[in-house]
Write an enzyme that holds these catalytic residues in place. Structure first.
Site, PDB file in Angstrom:
ATOM      1  N   ARG A   1       0.360  -1.797   0.047  1.00  9.85           N
ATOM      2  CA  ARG A   1      -0.015  -0.002   0.085  1.00  9.85           C
ATOM      3  C   ARG A   1       0.963   1.211   0.135  1.00  9.85           C
ATOM      4  O   ARG A   1       2.143   1.224  -0.404  1.00  9.85           O
ATOM      5  CB  ARG A   1      -1.090   0.295   1.534  1.00  9.85           C
ATOM      6  CG  ARG A   1       0.157  -0.525   2.596  1.00  9.85           C
ATOM      7  CD  ARG A   1      -0.480   0.444   4.312  1.00  9.85           C
ATOM      8  NE  ARG A   1      -0.507   1.753   3.548  1.00  9.85           N
ATOM      9  CZ  ARG A   1       0.406   2.579   3.285  1.00  9.85           C
ATOM     10  NH1 ARG A   1       2.070   1.699   3.871  1.00  9.85           N
ATOM     11  NH2 ARG A   1       0.450   3.982   3.325  1.00  9.85           N
ATOM     12  N   GLY A   2      -0.264   2.283  -0.180  1.00  8.90           N
ATOM     13  CA  GLY A   2       1.032   3.743  -0.002  1.00  8.90           C
ATOM     14  C   GLY A   2       0.771   3.944  -1.965  1.00  8.90           C
ATOM     15  O   GLY A   2       1.337   2.902  -2.475  1.00  8.90           O
TER      16      GLY A   2
ATOM     17  N   ASN B   1      -5.498  13.328   0.766  1.00 12.24           N
ATOM     18  CA  ASN B   1      -4.914  12.279   0.631  1.00 12.24           C
ATOM     19  C   ASN B   1      -5.915  10.814   2.346  1.00 12.24           C
ATOM     20  O   ASN B   1      -7.021  10.792   2.524  1.00 12.24           O
ATOM     21  CB  ASN B   1      -3.385  12.447   2.559  1.00 12.24           C
ATOM     22  CG  ASN B   1      -2.439  11.843   2.901  1.00 12.24           C
ATOM     23  OD1 ASN B   1      -1.588  11.125   1.199  1.00 12.24           O
ATOM     24  ND2 ASN B   1      -1.799  11.994   3.899  1.00 12.24           N
TER      25      ASN B   1
ATOM     26  N   ASP C   1      -2.086  10.812  -2.444  1.00 15.48           N
ATOM     27  CA  ASP C   1      -2.720  10.361  -2.760  1.00 15.48           C
ATOM     28  C   ASP C   1      -3.318  10.283  -4.493  1.00 15.48           C
ATOM     29  O   ASP C   1      -2.647  10.022  -5.517  1.00 15.48           O
ATOM     30  CB  ASP C   1      -3.694   8.875  -2.546  1.00 15.48           C
ATOM     31  CG  ASP C   1      -3.319   8.436  -1.411  1.00 15.48           C
ATOM     32  OD1 ASP C   1      -2.518   8.759  -0.753  1.00 15.48           O
ATOM     33  OD2 ASP C   1      -2.879   7.283  -1.824  1.00 15.48           O
TER      34      ASP C   1
ATOM     35  N   GLN D   1      -2.035   3.045   9.706  1.00 13.14           N
ATOM     36  CA  GLN D   1      -1.201   3.238   9.186  1.00 13.14           C
ATOM     37  C   GLN D   1      -0.301   3.641   9.895  1.00 13.14           C
ATOM     38  O   GLN D   1       1.448   3.707  10.109  1.00 13.14           O
ATOM     39  CB  GLN D   1      -1.362   3.608   8.094  1.00 13.14           C
ATOM     40  CG  GLN D   1      -2.279   2.487   6.658  1.00 13.14           C
ATOM     41  CD  GLN D   1      -3.059   2.769   6.882  1.00 13.14           C
ATOM     42  OE1 GLN D   1      -4.369   3.236   8.332  1.00 13.14           O
ATOM     43  NE2 GLN D   1      -4.259   2.935   5.877  1.00 13.14           N
TER      44      GLN D   1
ATOM     45  N   ARG E   1      -7.778  -0.315  -6.401  1.00 11.76           N
ATOM     46  CA  ARG E   1      -8.094   1.047  -5.587  1.00 11.76           C
ATOM     47  C   ARG E   1      -8.181   2.192  -6.278  1.00 11.76           C
ATOM     48  O   ARG E   1      -7.048   2.368  -7.410  1.00 11.76           O
ATOM     49  CB  ARG E   1      -6.696   0.467  -4.562  1.00 11.76           C
ATOM     50  CG  ARG E   1      -6.326  -0.013  -3.535  1.00 11.76           C
ATOM     51  CD  ARG E   1      -5.571   0.015  -2.844  1.00 11.76           C
ATOM     52  NE  ARG E   1      -5.941   1.203  -1.421  1.00 11.76           N
ATOM     53  CZ  ARG E   1      -5.528   1.598  -0.472  1.00 11.76           C
ATOM     54  NH1 ARG E   1      -4.207   1.644  -0.578  1.00 11.76           N
ATOM     55  NH2 ARG E   1      -5.938   2.890   0.177  1.00 11.76           N
TER      56      ARG E   1
HETATM   57  O1  MRU Z   1      -4.570   3.040   2.280  1.00 11.42           O
HETATM   58  P1  MRU Z   1      -3.308   3.542   2.120  1.00 11.42           P
HETATM   59  O2  MRU Z   1      -2.163   2.958   3.576  1.00 11.42           O
HETATM   60  O3  MRU Z   1      -2.165   3.144   0.778  1.00 11.42           O
HETATM   61  O4  MRU Z   1      -2.559   5.395   2.136  1.00 11.42           O
HETATM   62  C1  MRU Z   1      -1.553   5.507   2.195  1.00 11.42           C
HETATM   63  C2  MRU Z   1      -1.906   7.157   2.318  1.00 11.42           C
HETATM   64  O5  MRU Z   1      -2.849   7.979   2.448  1.00 11.42           O
HETATM   65  C3  MRU Z   1      -0.360   7.653   1.817  1.00 11.42           C
HETATM   66  O6  MRU Z   1      -0.518   9.101   2.588  1.00 11.42           O
HETATM   67  C4  MRU Z   1      -0.268   7.989   1.024  1.00 11.42           C
HETATM   68  O7  MRU Z   1      -0.209   6.944  -0.329  1.00 11.42           O
HETATM   69  C5  MRU Z   1       1.514   8.924   0.921  1.00 11.42           C
HETATM   70  S1  MRU Z   1       2.529   6.913   0.291  1.00 11.42           S
HETATM   71  C6  MRU Z   1       3.853   8.051  -0.217  1.00 11.42           C
END
Ligand code: MRU
Length: 382
Positions: free
Chosen positions: A56-57, A270, A260, A219, A109
């Site tokens: 993820r991320g 985000n 994101d 997270q 996603r």
């Molecule tokens: O749902 P996730 O854990 O994928 O969400 C991630 C985030 O919101 C991060 O802040 C974003 O992807 C930036 S990662 C460098």
């Protein structure tokens, strides 16, 4: 003498095991309790792993999709006689599979634009070889591998540059607050929001890092606190509703978050809760920085209103992490995975090409002009 236990920082977020036709990821749903590595071979395994947040991320999802589509396309069987004469026919077979898997992986996603950005980049690499009469199908597969590996390795350099720009805004002993995980685990190295923290730590800045727990999937406490503490930083975890109190009492000198998807006007999607943090930061005059690789900036969108927001299962709010359900059976749960922070709450958007400031429509355009110039000069120097 007993060997030192490996740290989470010793493992790669995602790697290609080309000979095994697999991707190797850290299953992030098991952190921080256990470090479990997982191999992904089929398209369904890759899709599920992204959907379930095992990997993820935004940047890490993009890299996974790029390496994944290479592996899936590579395994398309072409006739034994891979000759120039049957190149067109074989290429068509590859292209059909590529398009099918591209659409499928892209649906895992919706919010992080890095996913479609990486897949589009792979598509462009494939298309550039369509009308060639000097190639074999093995060359096409090699080219796809190179492109996917470049997406992966460029991410390291991009994050390091974001870290340098971010660090330039800070002083020794600062208290820094972050939300969700925009760390190494969300990228390949350094992270985005954590890059100034890693670089500052290496250079003796002695930061105090505050990690929002980040409900509902934690997270912040499970991943960010874990990786930063493993690196030896001074880390404090707090529930999301405690960050305003930290800011009000002067313990936070800057907020750094990832993103994101950033629209062309600077509105930023985000992890859910980011916009509340930005509102509190504005109230208490704490600078609020979004760390954004240009691959996360979607210049095709006018504003944050156009960013698709992922909705997730209600159980993540009502049941997950609890021994028993913590909400009455007869209520609904609202569970958007992301929110949009309005551009006027953002002090700066830190990219690998510099820091964009208000008015963002103009400064982000300049960042992309710089990127284009840089890419053109690289092509000319080859
Ligand atoms: O749902 P996730 O854990 O994928 O969400 C991630 C985030 O919101 C991060 O802040 C974003 O992807 C930036 S990662 C460098």
């Amino acid at each position: 003498m007993s060997e030192k236990e490996p740290s989470i920082l010793d493992y790669d977020t995602v790697t290609l095991l080309d000979e095994e036709n697999a991707l190797l990821i850290i299953d992030q749903t098991k952190l921080p309790g256990k470090i479990v590595l997982k191999k992904l071979k089929t398209a369904e395994e890759m899709w599920n792993s992204i959907y379930l947040l095992e990997v993820r991320g935004a940047p890490a999802i993009g890299v996974t999709a790029a390496l994944g589509i290479y592996l899936l396309t590579k395994q398309v069987k072409v006739p034994q006689t891979d000759t120039e004469e049957n190149y067109r026919v074989n290429f068509a077979a590859l292209e059909t599979e590529f398009e099918k898997q591209k659409e499928y992986l892209d649906s895992s996603r919706p919010t992080a634009v890095n996913l479609s950005w990486a897949l589009k980049r792979m598509d462009k690499a494939l298309l550039s070889m369509k009308v060639r009469n000097d190639l074999l199908i093995t060359d096409v597969k090699d080219r796809l591998r190179q492109e996917a590996e470049s997406i992966r390795s460029e991410d390291i350099e991009v994050c390091r540059k974001i870290g340098e720009y971010g660090l330039g805004l800070l002083k020794k002993g600062d208290g820094l607050l972050t939300h969700c995980n925009a760390g190494k685990l969300a990228t390949i190295e350094y992270g985005t929001a954590t890059a100034p923290m890693y670089l500052g730590h290496e250079r003796g800045y002695g930061f105090h890092i505050f990690c929002d727990e980040t409900r509902p999937l934690l997270q912040g406490s499970r991943l960010t606190a874990f990786e930063l503490a493993s690196a030896g930083m001074d880390v404090t975890v707090e529930c999301d509703n405690m960050s305003a109190s930290l800011m009000r009492t002067g313990r936070v000198q800057a907020v750094f978050v990832g993103c994101d998807r950033v629209a062309s006007n600077g509105d930023t999607a985000n992890k859910i809760g980011t916009s509340l943090l930005a509102l509190a930061a504005k109230r208490y005059n704490v600078p609020f920085y979004v760390c954004a690789p240009t691959s996360t900036i979607d210049m095709s969108l006018k504003s944050g209103a156009e960013i698709p927001i992922e909705q997730r299962k209600p159980e993540e709010v009502t049941e997950m992490w609890y021994k028993e359900r913590m909400a009455p059976e007869n209520v609904k749960a609202y569970n958007p995975a992301f929110d949009v922070t309005d551009n006027d709450l953002i002090t700066g958007i830190i990219t690998e090409y510099g820091i964009a400031k208000e008015p963002f429509s103009e400064s982000l355009r300049r960042i992309f002009d710089l990127k284009k110039k840089h890419q053109d000069s690289n092509v000319n120097n080859k």
